[in-house]
Design a protein around this motif. Structure first.
Motif, PDB file in Angstrom:
ATOM      1  N   SER A 261      11.759   1.776  18.052  1.00 41.62           N
ATOM      2  CA  SER A 261      11.177   2.989  18.723  1.00 41.62           C
ATOM      3  C   SER A 261      12.090   4.166  18.313  1.00 41.62           C
ATOM      4  O   SER A 261      11.924   5.423  18.397  1.00 41.62           O
ATOM      5  CB  SER A 261      10.811   2.601  19.974  1.00 41.62           C
ATOM      6  N   LYS A 262      13.388   3.764  17.987  1.00 44.51           N
ATOM      7  CA  LYS A 262      14.401   4.808  17.679  1.00 44.51           C
ATOM      8  C   LYS A 262      14.201   5.737  16.298  1.00 44.51           C
ATOM      9  O   LYS A 262      13.863   6.701  16.383  1.00 44.51           O
ATOM     10  CB  LYS A 262      15.759   4.432  17.908  1.00 44.51           C
ATOM     11  N   THR A 263      13.934   4.721  15.608  1.00 48.45           N
ATOM     12  CA  THR A 263      13.463   5.362  14.170  1.00 48.45           C
ATOM     13  C   THR A 263      12.287   6.471  14.366  1.00 48.45           C
ATOM     14  O   THR A 263      12.524   7.525  13.929  1.00 48.45           O
ATOM     15  CB  THR A 263      13.150   4.275  13.200  1.00 48.45           C
ATOM     16  N   ALA A 264      11.351   5.765  14.948  1.00 52.01           N
ATOM     17  CA  ALA A 264      10.051   6.515  14.869  1.00 52.01           C
ATOM     18  C   ALA A 264      10.278   7.956  15.910  1.00 52.01           C
ATOM     19  O   ALA A 264      10.079   9.137  15.541  1.00 52.01           O
ATOM     20  CB  ALA A 264       8.866   5.967  15.618  1.00 52.01           C
TER      21      ALA A 264
ATOM     22  N   THR B   3       3.735   9.712  10.711  1.00 48.58           N
ATOM     23  CA  THR B   3       3.062  10.564   9.492  1.00 48.58           C
ATOM     24  C   THR B   3       2.296  11.690  10.322  1.00 48.58           C
ATOM     25  O   THR B   3       1.598  12.431   9.519  1.00 48.58           O
ATOM     26  CB  THR B   3       1.932   9.447   9.107  1.00 48.58           C
ATOM     27  N   ALA B   4       2.091  11.713  11.545  1.00 46.87           N
ATOM     28  CA  ALA B   4       1.279  12.886  12.146  1.00 46.87           C
ATOM     29  C   ALA B   4       2.075  14.161  12.116  1.00 46.87           C
ATOM     30  O   ALA B   4       3.415  14.270  12.368  1.00 46.87           O
ATOM     31  CB  ALA B   4       0.820  12.475  13.558  1.00 46.87           C
TER      32      ALA B   4
ATOM     33  N   VAL C   4       0.766  -1.223   0.081  1.00 43.42           N
ATOM     34  CA  VAL C   4      -0.002  -0.049  -0.150  1.00 43.42           C
ATOM     35  C   VAL C   4       1.019   1.219  -0.030  1.00 43.42           C
ATOM     36  O   VAL C   4       0.639   2.170  -0.513  1.00 43.42           O
ATOM     37  CB  VAL C   4      -0.753  -0.061   1.096  1.00 43.42           C
ATOM     38  N   LEU C   5       1.935   1.422   0.910  1.00 43.70           N
ATOM     39  CA  LEU C   5       2.644   2.330   0.803  1.00 43.70           C
ATOM     40  C   LEU C   5       3.513   2.780  -0.302  1.00 43.70           C
ATOM     41  O   LEU C   5       3.614   3.809  -0.893  1.00 43.70           O
ATOM     42  CB  LEU C   5       3.738   2.145   1.993  1.00 43.70           C
ATOM     43  N   VAL C   6       3.936   1.490  -1.034  1.00 43.47           N
ATOM     44  CA  VAL C   6       4.619   1.790  -2.336  1.00 43.47           C
ATOM     45  C   VAL C   6       3.506   2.409  -3.501  1.00 43.47           C
ATOM     46  O   VAL C   6       3.938   3.264  -4.205  1.00 43.47           O
ATOM     47  CB  VAL C   6       5.416   0.467  -3.011  1.00 43.47           C
TER      48      VAL C   6
ATOM     49  N   SER D 270      10.064   7.203   6.353  1.00 47.26           N
ATOM     50  CA  SER D 270      10.246   6.439   7.645  1.00 47.26           C
ATOM     51  C   SER D 270       9.382   5.314   7.780  1.00 47.26           C
ATOM     52  O   SER D 270       9.809   4.578   8.533  1.00 47.26           O
ATOM     53  CB  SER D 270      10.159   7.566   8.792  1.00 47.26           C
ATOM     54  N   SER D 271       8.182   5.543   7.196  1.00 42.53           N
ATOM     55  CA  SER D 271       7.317   4.451   7.242  1.00 42.53           C
ATOM     56  C   SER D 271       7.801   3.329   6.659  1.00 42.53           C
ATOM     57  O   SER D 271       7.550   2.087   7.150  1.00 42.53           O
ATOM     58  CB  SER D 271       5.989   4.771   6.515  1.00 42.53           C
ATOM     59  N   MET D 272       8.494   3.404   5.485  1.00 49.28           N
ATOM     60  CA  MET D 272       9.244   2.271   4.631  1.00 49.28           C
ATOM     61  C   MET D 272      10.108   1.501   5.555  1.00 49.28           C
ATOM     62  O   MET D 272       9.912   0.294   5.725  1.00 49.28           O
ATOM     63  CB  MET D 272       9.923   2.826   3.575  1.00 49.28           C
ATOM     64  N   LEU D 273      10.794   2.494   6.234  1.00 47.66           N
ATOM     65  CA  LEU D 273      11.911   2.128   7.256  1.00 47.66           C
ATOM     66  C   LEU D 273      11.214   1.095   8.361  1.00 47.66           C
ATOM     67  O   LEU D 273      11.590   0.059   8.731  1.00 47.66           O
ATOM     68  CB  LEU D 273      12.900   2.772   7.714  1.00 47.66           C
TER      69      LEU D 273
END
Lengths: 511, 498, 104
Positions: free
Chosen positions: B253-256, B126-127, B57-59, B82-85
């Motif tokens: 949690s680090k990425t986010a 995303t927010a 979906v993201l792609v 970031s969502s991809m990661l």
């Protein structure tokens, strides 16, 4: 000609990969692969000599491998990172030294039982990295090669050392790791700063950076002024160089590594790796930051002469051969630093000679003493005495090594020392005069060592009777090194010619 | 909201992956409740499938121009990348979880918590509204607290680790929220876009309160990111958690949280307060120094990796700190730096935890000296562990080197060179413990009577399929990003970040 | 409309926050630690509601935010008490000092 450099670089690389990936061969097979590929590299370096044009002012045998690029690294332009290799006179001289020493490591040093794979693998990786260090044409390649050398040698020290391997390896890693940080920061800082100051595109290539430093226009830049680097960049470089060359008080890793390592690794560290620091100083200091070298000339002279003397005194007070060898090497590198600091063409050529000569003599002594140790099981002087009688051939080589260390005329050391002092007296007569004391000391310590070990009564007659002198298979590599040292001493012209071309490239016009 | 509006295209563009992962989480939760324990493998695989679908979906949404829906969710470059990661991280963690779930005898209700943590993380990136960001942060945190406590084999350490994590995390959320409340009070806004507009007036009128808000927000996020001196919970939580959860809290949690920190700090504060960013630089320097320093003395492998991840958080903070001096033209570089190193760090850390899981489970190794002879007994596994450690140490030919070098070039470019020097100097400090581990792997084990024969018989550590795939993927990622970094650098350079 | 002193409301929140922070870091009983965290979150809620009515640009967002915050805090504390319960079953204690099984 570029294909020759390809061969030089990729023979050990292929050897490394083959050794790493081929499972379960016998130690002999690994060694065979190692010897063959290292010989190929040596022959290719020999062929490079025949094709090299000293008169040319460009890098020769250029190999370019584009790799990747950092997007938008500088004012929206990409910074392309590639592995670029090529040679000039300085590279060729040191590349030859490295090729000879590494070949000798492959053919002449003993492989510890069951460690054939580890040794063949890491020595070949180290040899790829060392060749790459001396032939790199951009800062990235140079730094990458330094890092790879670092961890290949770490593994060699860790796996093969004869004593205290863990401490030796970690110490080596930390000291030289810090040095590589200084080099990274200073060289990358230099590239960015020169791009910013000159408002030119960011580049890591030696040719363009040197051109900026000398105010010479190149194909993609029209320069009217020349760039001189801020002093802190040079100071960081200097710190890196001091550690790489094992200068007091940052030398602590070096005697330990020489003392504990197996002969092959000791030859690699003492004969080649300590020369990378001086190479960096010549390439980046003299070639790209000449103004800073002139500003800090007294620092270089003080540290250089200080090390010359300290190394000599420490070698004098040494109680065994390995320690003497390491400190005499430090002493020689002190003279190199002093010579570079003078910024005189003669002295810098002398420094290059000294680098090659010190690498050869250190290897010669390490190799000879390893043969002695194989018989006597120790290198401590109080347990060695009167070796000349049971071991005439080895003692002879030992004597030759000692004489070469003190820079006897007709050996390679003499030319370097003579030229360094010749240039040195013109700029820093006082320092040069004090430095001469070091030369006298070098005669004292090397002859004392000889007197204590080869002459005098033998302490243990029964044991002495059992010693067999070296056979041909053992002494021919030493004889080969001896001939090289003599050849450079008697016929310095070929090497000198090549180095002179490098000196003219490095020193700015009118410098 | 009817189903029809829910499926409106523009909502899918911004929240598609979020919906998919959220719905999978609910389905998985229900299934875990009703299906017998024997089918837990199937459930985890279903969860992984959900993550893959979310990735698809993201792609698909990537071809659509960035949108802002409900004034809250956005599909800009930072969100998409970031969502991809995060989805990739989620997939790797779930695969690892497949084996951990069985060997740790975790309770069944664990996969859906992993998915909810992923939903929270996706919401965080995303927010663009402080309320939604806070909800995402808490969804991630609360799921993580529970997950840490689920390790049955070391029950007490697990519960204690979770407890400490919860207390520190709770304080962190409260501090962060207190800072946010002042920002709201000064502007009446919670949308980051509106706040970016209001930013300058904020500094003209109520600079003192704005500074306090900045400090509170940095401290709150600092606790979540385990920056020194707010890192106390990290080693305990890592030691207590199941391996897959430890991998989760150190990567997902680090990425986010880094993406969130980037958005919040840059959108709200960069307009009027560049002069505050040097304090973040100082925090980064302290974190790098102390993290590496504390790792030196650790013998417990998990605590060592915990402190190493503290140090890595310091490296990752550098790009954010550089926003203070960077010109707007240089901003995309900093985004590139952060996301590239986050990707590298994700591969390295998950890979290291996967190997560590095998070590703990099959050889009962928790301390560093348990690694003796590892290189001889399981050469391939040891070789991959060495690659991960070399990558974390920043050695060439691994992504770690390129990532650090890339960040370093930015420090030079923005004129904060001292931070670059600290980066490389502390990396050398880290050689000491990473290479120390490598050294131990090559040592031959001490001969002890009786045990020696057993040690020989023990032989090679078995590698279950799923864990093997995770290790192979991480290895591939690490080496690929080190040898051909262009595959990620160039796509990143094309991204429209904001 | 009664005039509400914004400064005193903020001061109340600040005092509550500080007491909560102090308690969370120093209390020896896990339940008291959790209560302290609740106090910090209550301080936040007072702030949000105050600003929603008396802030620079009063609007309803603050109250909505406070509602969310209360809900989330409830979830967090629920997990917290579940953990305390699990801990109590293992150690027969709710003291912070008994959470010492991990290496320091």
């Amino acid at each position: 000609m570029a294909f020759l450099l390809w061969i030089v670089l990729f023979a050990p690389w292929i050897g490394f990969l083959a050794t790493a990936l081929l499972p379960r061969l016998s130690d002999r097979m690994y060694q065979a692969i190692h010897i063959v590929l290292q010989s190929v590299a040596l022959v290719a370096v020999g062929a490079l000599w025949s094709r090299f044009h000293p008169a040319s002012s460009h890098y020769q045998a250029v190999v370019r491998l584009p790799w990747f690029s950092f997007p938008d690294a500088w004012h929206g332009a990409n910074l392309t990172i590639g592995l670029n290799f090529g040679i000039d006179g300085l590279s060729l001289g040191l590349l030859s030294l490295a090729a000879v020493v590494l070949w000798l490591i492959a053919v002449s040093t003993r492989v510890p039982e069951g460690l054939g794979k580890a040794r063949a693998m890491w020595v070949q990786l180290a040899s790829f990295a060392v060749f790459a260090t001396f032939t790199a044409l951009n800062i990235f390649t140079f730094l990458l090669a330094i890092e790879v050398t670092l961890f290949a040698t770490f593994f060699l020290l860790l796996r093969l050392s004869e004593a205290d391997s863990q401490r030796t390896a970690i110490k080596f890693l930390l000291y030289r790791g810090v040095a590589s940080v200084f080099l990274i920061v200073s060289l990358v800082g230099f590239a960015f700063s020169s791009a910013a100051t000159m408002a030119e595109p960011l580049t890591l290539g030696y040719q363009q950076l040197a051109a900026r430093a000398q105010g010479v226009a190149t194909a993609n830049a029209a320069l009217s002024a020349h760039y001189s680097a801020p002093q802190w960049i040079f100071l960081l470089l200097l710190l890196g160089v001091f550690i790489e060359e094992a200068f007091v008080p940052l030398h602590n890793w070096f005697p330990d590594a020489i003392k504990n390592a197996d002969t092959g690794t000791a030859m690699l560290v003492g004969g080649v790796l300590t020369k990378t620091g001086a190479y960096a100083l010549l390439r980046f200091g003299v070639g790209m930051m000449p103004a800073d070298v002139k500003i800090f000339t007294y620092v270089l002279a003080t540290v250089g002469i200080g090390n010359l003397l300290y190394g000599a005194f420490a070698a004098w007070s040494a109680r065994d051969w390995r320690r003497l060898i390491s400190f005499s090497s430090i002493s020689h590198m002190g003279l190199v630093l002093f010579a570079i600091g003078t910024m005189q063409a003669d002295a810098i050529q002398g420094a290059m000679f000294l680098l090659v000569s010190s690498g050869l003599i250190t290897s010669l002594l390490l190799l000879t003493t390893s043969r002695v140790k194989a018989r006597t099981l120790t290198l401590e002087w109080r347990q060695l005495s009167g070796l000349a009688k049971p071991l005439p051939i080895l003692s002879g080589f030992l004597l030759f090594g000692a004489l070469a260390t003190l820079g006897l005329p007709l050996t390679s050391g003499f030319i370097g020392e003579f030229q360094s002092f010749f240039g040195g007296f013109a700029v820093h007569p006082t320092f040069a005069f004090i430095g001469l004391l070091g030369l006298i000391l070098s005669a004292v310590y090397s002859l004392t060592a000889i007197r204590k070990t080869t002459f005098g009564p033998f302490t243990d007659r029964a044991a002495a009777a059992a010693y067999e002198d070296a056979r041909m298979a053992e002494w021919w590599p030493i004889a080969l090194l001896t001939m090289l040292v003599l050849f450079i001493g008697i016929v310095p012209y070929p090497l000198g010619h090549v180095f002179l071309s490098a000196v003219h490239r490095l020193l700015p016009i009118g410098g | 909201m009817s189903l029809a509006t829910l499926l409106q295209a523009h909502l899918w563009t911004t929240m598609g992956p979020l919906f998919v992962v959220g719905m999978t989480a609910i389905v998985v939760m229900v299934l875990e409740l009703f299906l017998p324990a024997a089918s837990r493998k199937f459930i985890v695989l279903l969860a992984a499938l959900g993550v893959v679908v979310a990735g698809v979906v993201l792609v698909h949404t990537m071809s659509v121009p960035p949108e802002l829906s409900l004034d809250t969710m956005v599909s800009d470059g930072l969100a998409t990348v970031s969502s991809m990661l995060l989805l990739a991280t989620g997939l790797l963690v779930l695969l690892l979880h497949l084996d951990v779930n069985e060997s740790e005898e975790m309770p069944r209700e664990s996969s859906f918590l992993l998915l909810f943590a992923l939903v929270g993380a996706l919401a965080m990136v995303t927010a663009v509204n402080l309320v939604a960001l806070y909800i995402g942060l808490e969804l991630l945190s609360v799921s993580s607290y529970v997950l840490v406590a689920l390790r049955k084999r070391h029950r007490q350490a697990s519960v204690e680790g979770s407890m400490k994590y919860l207390v520190m995390g709770g304080i962190g959320s409260a501090v962060f929220l207190y800072g946010v409340s002042f920002i709201y009070g000064l502007t009446g806004q919670t949308s980051l876009y509106a706040l970016a507009q209001a930013s300058l007036s904020l500094w003209q009128h109520d600079a003192a309160i704005a500074v306090i808000a900045f400090l509170l927000i940095v401290v709150g996020l600092g606790i979540k990111l385990s920056l020194v001196p707010f890192h106390m919970w990290t080693p305990d939580a890592y030691e207590g958690a199941p391996s897959s959860v430890a991998a989760l809290i150190s990567t997902l949690s680090k990425t986010a949280t880094f993406a969130l920190a980037l958005r919040v700090l840059v959108y709200i504060f960069n307009g009027g307060a560049h002069d505050l960013f040097p304090y973040i630089a100082v925090l980064a320097a302290i974190t790098m120094l102390a993290g590496n320093w504390l790792a030196l003395t650790q013998h417990n492998l998990r605590r060592l990796l915990a402190f190493s991840s503290v140090a890595q958080a310091g490296y990752l903070l550098i790009p954010i700190a550089l926003f203070g001096t960077a010109s707007v033209r240089e901003w995309p570089d900093l985004y590139d730096n952060l996301l590239f190193y986050l990707a590298v760090y994700t591969f390295l850390t998950i890979g290291a935890f996967a190997v560590l899981h095998l070590l703990e489970h099959h050889r009962d190794v928790t301390m560093a000296d348990g690694l003796t002879g590892f290189a001889k007994k399981s050469p391939w596994l040891a070789a991959s562990f060495i690659v991960f450690l070399l990558g974390l140490a920043g050695m060439p030919l691994t992504g770690g080197f390129v990532g650090k070098f890339y960040i370093f070039t930015s420090t030079v470019q923005t004129g904060v060179l001292w931070l670059g020097i600290v980066l490389f100097a502390t990396s050398v400090l880290s050689f000491f413990y990473y290479f120390g581990l490598i050294r131990t792997m090559f040592q031959s084990p001490l001969p002890t009577y009786g045990d020696a024969a057993q040690g020989q018989a023990e032989g090679r550590t078995p590698v279950p399929v799923a864990t093997g795939i995770v290790i192979a993927l991480c290895l591939f990622g690490t080496v690929a990003l080190g040898v051909v970094p262009g595959i990620l650098l160039h796509p990143l350079a094309l991204v429209q970040w904001f | 409309m009664i005039h509400m002193p914004v400064a005193s409301l903020l001061a109340l929140a600040a005092v509550l926050f500080c007491i909560g922070l102090y308690g969370a870091l120093t209390k020896r009983n896990l339940i008291m630690v959790l209560v302290s965290i609740e106090m910090m979150l209550s301080a936040v809620n007072i702030n949000l509601v105050t600003f929603s009515r008396l802030g620079a640009a009063p609007n309803l967002t603050g109250q909505v935010f406070a509602l969310f915050s209360i809900t989330v805090a409830a979830a967090e504390i629920a997990v917290g008490f579940a953990l305390v319960l699990a801990f109590f079953r293992l150690r027969k204690s709710t003291e912070v000092k008994d959470a010492d099984s991990q290496k320091k």
